[in-house]
Design a protein around this motif. Sequence first.
Motif, PDB file in Angstrom:
ATOM      1  N   PHE A 100      -2.585   0.956   0.769  1.00 21.61           N
ATOM      2  CA  PHE A 100      -3.045   0.004   1.783  1.00 21.61           C
ATOM      3  C   PHE A 100      -2.403  -1.360   1.550  1.00 21.61           C
ATOM      4  O   PHE A 100      -1.838  -1.972   2.460  1.00 21.61           O
ATOM      5  CB  PHE A 100      -4.575  -0.113   1.742  1.00 21.61           C
ATOM      6  CG  PHE A 100      -5.120  -1.149   2.685  1.00 21.61           C
ATOM      7  CD1 PHE A 100      -5.475  -0.806   3.979  1.00 21.61           C
ATOM      8  CD2 PHE A 100      -5.283  -2.473   2.280  1.00 21.61           C
ATOM      9  CE1 PHE A 100      -5.979  -1.764   4.859  1.00 21.61           C
ATOM     10  CE2 PHE A 100      -5.783  -3.434   3.154  1.00 21.61           C
ATOM     11  CZ  PHE A 100      -6.122  -3.078   4.440  1.00 21.61           C
ATOM     12  N   PHE A 101      -2.492  -1.857   0.312  1.00 19.23           N
ATOM     13  CA  PHE A 101      -1.968  -3.189   0.022  1.00 19.23           C
ATOM     14  C   PHE A 101      -0.436  -3.213   0.064  1.00 19.23           C
ATOM     15  O   PHE A 101       0.152  -4.212   0.476  1.00 19.23           O
ATOM     16  CB  PHE A 101      -2.501  -3.710  -1.315  1.00 19.23           C
ATOM     17  CG  PHE A 101      -3.916  -4.185  -1.218  1.00 19.23           C
ATOM     18  CD1 PHE A 101      -4.230  -5.344  -0.524  1.00 19.23           C
ATOM     19  CD2 PHE A 101      -4.949  -3.457  -1.780  1.00 19.23           C
ATOM     20  CE1 PHE A 101      -5.542  -5.775  -0.400  1.00 19.23           C
ATOM     21  CE2 PHE A 101      -6.268  -3.877  -1.660  1.00 19.23           C
ATOM     22  CZ  PHE A 101      -6.561  -5.045  -0.974  1.00 19.23           C
ATOM     23  N   LYS A 102       0.202  -2.114  -0.313  1.00 17.94           N
ATOM     24  CA  LYS A 102       1.660  -2.059  -0.220  1.00 17.94           C
ATOM     25  C   LYS A 102       2.098  -2.155   1.239  1.00 17.94           C
ATOM     26  O   LYS A 102       3.020  -2.915   1.564  1.00 17.94           O
ATOM     27  CB  LYS A 102       2.194  -0.775  -0.854  1.00 17.94           C
ATOM     28  CG  LYS A 102       3.705  -0.744  -0.926  1.00 17.94           C
ATOM     29  CD  LYS A 102       4.203   0.400  -1.775  1.00 17.94           C
ATOM     30  CE  LYS A 102       5.699   0.264  -2.001  1.00 17.94           C
ATOM     31  NZ  LYS A 102       6.191   1.197  -3.014  1.00 17.94           N
ATOM     32  N   ALA A 103       1.416  -1.425   2.120  1.00 16.12           N
ATOM     33  CA  ALA A 103       1.739  -1.493   3.547  1.00 16.12           C
ATOM     34  C   ALA A 103       1.488  -2.898   4.091  1.00 16.12           C
ATOM     35  O   ALA A 103       2.296  -3.436   4.860  1.00 16.12           O
ATOM     36  CB  ALA A 103       0.924  -0.458   4.323  1.00 16.12           C
ATOM     37  N   LEU A 104       0.392  -3.510   3.679  1.00 11.64           N
ATOM     38  CA  LEU A 104       0.059  -4.872   4.114  1.00 11.64           C
ATOM     39  C   LEU A 104       1.135  -5.864   3.657  1.00 11.64           C
ATOM     40  O   LEU A 104       1.605  -6.702   4.440  1.00 11.64           O
ATOM     41  CB  LEU A 104      -1.313  -5.262   3.551  1.00 11.64           C
ATOM     42  CG  LEU A 104      -1.880  -6.609   3.953  1.00 11.64           C
ATOM     43  CD1 LEU A 104      -2.238  -6.627   5.431  1.00 11.64           C
ATOM     44  CD2 LEU A 104      -3.138  -6.906   3.121  1.00 11.64           C
ATOM     45  N   GLU A 162       8.151  -8.352   6.140  1.00 12.25           N
ATOM     46  CA  GLU A 162       8.955  -8.238   7.362  1.00 12.25           C
ATOM     47  C   GLU A 162       8.738  -9.449   8.272  1.00 12.25           C
ATOM     48  O   GLU A 162       9.695 -10.023   8.804  1.00 12.25           O
ATOM     49  CB  GLU A 162       8.577  -6.954   8.096  1.00 12.25           C
ATOM     50  CG  GLU A 162       9.416  -6.645   9.301  1.00 12.25           C
ATOM     51  CD  GLU A 162       9.021  -5.328   9.944  1.00 12.25           C
ATOM     52  OE1 GLU A 162       8.902  -5.304  11.182  1.00 12.25           O
ATOM     53  OE2 GLU A 162       8.807  -4.349   9.217  1.00 12.25           O
ATOM     54  N   GLU A 163       7.476  -9.861   8.433  1.00 14.09           N
ATOM     55  CA  GLU A 163       7.163 -11.012   9.279  1.00 14.09           C
ATOM     56  C   GLU A 163       7.753 -12.298   8.708  1.00 14.09           C
ATOM     57  O   GLU A 163       8.265 -13.140   9.455  1.00 14.09           O
ATOM     58  CB  GLU A 163       5.645 -11.148   9.433  1.00 14.09           C
ATOM     59  CG  GLU A 163       5.020 -10.039  10.258  1.00 14.09           C
ATOM     60  CD  GLU A 163       3.499  -9.996  10.177  1.00 14.09           C
ATOM     61  OE1 GLU A 163       2.888 -10.842   9.478  1.00 14.09           O
ATOM     62  OE2 GLU A 163       2.913  -9.100  10.810  1.00 14.09           O
ATOM     63  N   LEU A 164       7.691 -12.444   7.390  1.00 10.71           N
ATOM     64  CA  LEU A 164       8.250 -13.639   6.759  1.00 10.71           C
ATOM     65  C   LEU A 164       9.768 -13.684   6.908  1.00 10.71           C
ATOM     66  O   LEU A 164      10.336 -14.737   7.201  1.00 10.71           O
ATOM     67  CB  LEU A 164       7.865 -13.695   5.279  1.00 10.71           C
ATOM     68  CG  LEU A 164       6.428 -14.090   4.990  1.00 10.71           C
ATOM     69  CD1 LEU A 164       6.072 -13.791   3.545  1.00 10.71           C
ATOM     70  CD2 LEU A 164       6.201 -15.551   5.310  1.00 10.71           C
ATOM     71  N   VAL A 188       5.193 -12.345  -2.297  1.00 12.98           N
ATOM     72  CA  VAL A 188       5.022 -11.004  -1.727  1.00 12.98           C
ATOM     73  C   VAL A 188       5.866 -10.006  -2.515  1.00 12.98           C
ATOM     74  O   VAL A 188       5.388  -8.928  -2.890  1.00 12.98           O
ATOM     75  CB  VAL A 188       5.382 -10.986  -0.223  1.00 12.98           C
ATOM     76  CG1 VAL A 188       5.526  -9.569   0.296  1.00 12.98           C
ATOM     77  CG2 VAL A 188       4.337 -11.751   0.587  1.00 12.98           C
ATOM     78  N   ASN A 189       7.111 -10.364  -2.799  1.00 21.22           N
ATOM     79  CA  ASN A 189       7.981  -9.476  -3.579  1.00 21.22           C
ATOM     80  C   ASN A 189       7.436  -9.241  -4.987  1.00 21.22           C
ATOM     81  O   ASN A 189       7.505  -8.123  -5.500  1.00 21.22           O
ATOM     82  CB  ASN A 189       9.409 -10.035  -3.631  1.00 21.22           C
ATOM     83  CG  ASN A 189      10.141  -9.850  -2.319  1.00 21.22           C
ATOM     84  OD1 ASN A 189       9.914  -8.877  -1.594  1.00 21.22           O
ATOM     85  ND2 ASN A 189      11.012 -10.784  -1.997  1.00 21.22           N
ATOM     86  N   GLU A 190       6.878 -10.281  -5.597  1.00 20.23           N
ATOM     87  CA  GLU A 190       6.268 -10.132  -6.917  1.00 20.23           C
ATOM     88  C   GLU A 190       5.066  -9.185  -6.842  1.00 20.23           C
ATOM     89  O   GLU A 190       4.873  -8.343  -7.724  1.00 20.23           O
ATOM     90  CB  GLU A 190       5.830 -11.494  -7.465  1.00 20.23           C
ATOM     91  CG  GLU A 190       6.982 -12.381  -7.881  1.00 20.23           C
ATOM     92  CD  GLU A 190       6.555 -13.816  -8.171  1.00 20.23           C
ATOM     93  OE1 GLU A 190       5.336 -14.103  -8.238  1.00 20.23           O
ATOM     94  OE2 GLU A 190       7.462 -14.669  -8.306  1.00 20.23           O
ATOM     95  N   SER A 191       4.272  -9.308  -5.789  1.00 19.53           N
ATOM     96  CA  SER A 191       3.111  -8.430  -5.623  1.00 19.53           C
ATOM     97  C   SER A 191       3.540  -6.980  -5.423  1.00 19.53           C
ATOM     98  O   SER A 191       2.926  -6.065  -5.970  1.00 19.53           O
ATOM     99  CB  SER A 191       2.250  -8.894  -4.442  1.00 19.53           C
ATOM    100  OG  SER A 191       1.682 -10.151  -4.726  1.00 19.53           O
ATOM    101  N   LEU A 192       4.610  -6.774  -4.654  1.00 17.72           N
ATOM    102  CA  LEU A 192       5.129  -5.414  -4.468  1.00 17.72           C
ATOM    103  C   LEU A 192       5.622  -4.842  -5.797  1.00 17.72           C
ATOM    104  O   LEU A 192       5.400  -3.664  -6.097  1.00 17.72           O
ATOM    105  CB  LEU A 192       6.252  -5.407  -3.430  1.00 17.72           C
ATOM    106  CG  LEU A 192       5.793  -5.605  -1.989  1.00 17.72           C
ATOM    107  CD1 LEU A 192       6.978  -5.926  -1.078  1.00 17.72           C
ATOM    108  CD2 LEU A 192       5.038  -4.386  -1.484  1.00 17.72           C
ATOM    109  N   LEU A 210      -8.302  -9.980  -2.440  1.00 17.29           N
ATOM    110  CA  LEU A 210      -6.961  -9.483  -2.124  1.00 17.29           C
ATOM    111  C   LEU A 210      -6.757  -9.321  -0.624  1.00 17.29           C
ATOM    112  O   LEU A 210      -5.646  -9.490  -0.136  1.00 17.29           O
ATOM    113  CB  LEU A 210      -6.699  -8.159  -2.857  1.00 17.29           C
ATOM    114  CG  LEU A 210      -6.528  -8.299  -4.372  1.00 17.29           C
ATOM    115  CD1 LEU A 210      -6.502  -6.924  -5.031  1.00 17.29           C
ATOM    116  CD2 LEU A 210      -5.281  -9.095  -4.714  1.00 17.29           C
ATOM    117  N   LEU A 211      -7.818  -9.005   0.095  1.00 14.79           N
ATOM    118  CA  LEU A 211      -7.690  -8.943   1.553  1.00 14.79           C
ATOM    119  C   LEU A 211      -7.430 -10.326   2.128  1.00 14.79           C
ATOM    120  O   LEU A 211      -6.650 -10.485   3.058  1.00 14.79           O
ATOM    121  CB  LEU A 211      -8.950  -8.333   2.184  1.00 14.79           C
ATOM    122  CG  LEU A 211      -9.081  -6.823   2.056  1.00 14.79           C
ATOM    123  CD1 LEU A 211     -10.463  -6.366   2.502  1.00 14.79           C
ATOM    124  CD2 LEU A 211      -7.992  -6.116   2.860  1.00 14.79           C
TER     125      LEU A 211
END
Length: 138
Positions: free
Chosen positions: A23-27, A33-35, A82-86, A109-110
Amino acid sequence: MLTEKELLEMSDNDYMNDQQLAFFKALLLQQKEELNKAIEDAKKSLSESERNTDLNDVASSQEMQQLYLRTVDRQSKLLRKVNESLHQIDSGEYGYCEITGEPIGIKRLLARPTATLSVQAKEIQEHQEKTQGTIKTE
């Protein structure tokens, strides 16, 4: 794929299971992508504003350029997070406080998928910043 409601209803024992990580990976991938699109749009607008500058509008053009540059800078910093979180998802570290090792929590996290500190650790950090005058952001 889980919904946000299903995610919130899961037991604490299921914290950061495969479904939650997916779920979080997709988010985060969607946010990435938006950034990327927003950064490209801002860069495009910046280059267009440089070409279309009327001498009578130099001041407002420079102000718009500064706005675009701030936008790109802010979004680039968020993109790094975001990249660090991924990367944390891939390494199995996602969702846990980098200071205490405790779960950050689904609700936090949400609200902030790139969070690396629990609420308590963040509050301590902010208190230290206020009292010591250091600036350190999550």
